[in-house]
Design a protein around this motif. Structure first.
Motif, PDB file in Angstrom:
ATOM      1  N   LYS A  21     -76.678  65.720  27.673  1.00  0.00           N
ATOM      2  CA  LYS A  21     -77.819  65.885  26.766  1.00  0.00           C
ATOM      3  C   LYS A  21     -79.117  66.085  27.555  1.00  0.00           C
ATOM      4  CE  LYS A  21     -79.529  65.614  22.552  1.00  0.00           C
ATOM      5  NZ  LYS A  21     -79.222  66.580  21.519  1.00  0.00           N
ATOM      6  N   TYR A  22     -79.192  65.422  28.705  1.00  0.00           N
ATOM      7  CA  TYR A  22     -80.424  65.456  29.491  1.00  0.00           C
ATOM      8  C   TYR A  22     -80.483  66.605  30.497  1.00  0.00           C
ATOM      9  CZ  TYR A  22     -81.312  60.936  27.421  1.00  0.00           C
ATOM     10  OH  TYR A  22     -81.536  59.925  26.512  1.00  0.00           O
ATOM     11  N   THR A  23     -79.379  67.337  30.670  1.00  0.00           N
ATOM     12  CA  THR A  23     -79.383  68.450  31.623  1.00  0.00           C
ATOM     13  C   THR A  23     -80.071  69.697  31.080  1.00  0.00           C
ATOM     14  OG1 THR A  23     -77.272  69.425  30.906  1.00  0.00           O
ATOM     15  CG2 THR A  23     -77.175  67.680  32.618  1.00  0.00           C
ATOM     16  N   ASN A  24     -80.239  69.734  29.756  1.00  0.00           N
ATOM     17  CA  ASN A  24     -80.814  70.904  29.100  1.00  0.00           C
ATOM     18  C   ASN A  24     -80.051  72.165  29.486  1.00  0.00           C
ATOM     19  OD1 ASN A  24     -82.632  72.143  27.336  1.00  0.00           O
ATOM     20  ND2 ASN A  24     -84.078  72.627  28.978  1.00  0.00           N
ATOM     21  N   PRO A  31     -80.766  65.561  36.489  1.00  0.00           N
ATOM     22  CA  PRO A  31     -79.778  65.173  35.479  1.00  0.00           C
ATOM     23  C   PRO A  31     -78.444  65.914  35.646  1.00  0.00           C
ATOM     24  CG  PRO A  31     -81.902  65.520  34.441  1.00  0.00           C
ATOM     25  CD  PRO A  31     -82.021  66.002  35.862  1.00  0.00           C
TER      26      PRO A  31
END
Length: 106
Positions: A21-24, A31
């Motif tokens: 979710k945080y890697t975009n 991340p």
């Protein structure tokens, strides 16, 4: 010790699932690196657990820990819904994981 490896593998599965979710879309470097490291660790620990545990049991428990942990993390970290039906379904998955632990050799 195999169950310890499997539990750690499951926790690392939660870490990489949340990390996604945080890697975009893998456009954020740190991340993305942490997520990939958690993926490798999770699969590696699963491999260690499989030395002693049956494949079907280990895989079901691994994905179950990941499912329950990721759902709970989503509720806590991402404000995802935590309605009674959803919590009940998560509890049933957790009950299945516990049953597999006590009904399996190793």
């Amino acid at each position: 010790m195999s169950w310890v490896y499997l539990f750690i593998a499951g926790l690392l599965e939660v870490a990489w699932a949340v990390g996604l979710k945080y890697t975009n879309g893998f456009t954020k470097l740190m991340p993305s690196l942490w997520t990939l490291l958690a993926m490798l660790g999770s699969v590696g620990m699963l491999g260690l657990a499989l030395r002693q545990l049956p494949l079907g049991t280990a895989y079901a428990v691994w994905t179950g820990i990941g499912t329950v942990g990721t759902a709970i993390a989503g509720m806590i970290l991402l404000n995802e819904p935590a309605g009674a039906m959803r919590l009940g379904a998560i509890a049933m998955i957790a009950a299945g994981i516990i049953a597999l632990k006590f009904l399996s050799p190793g």
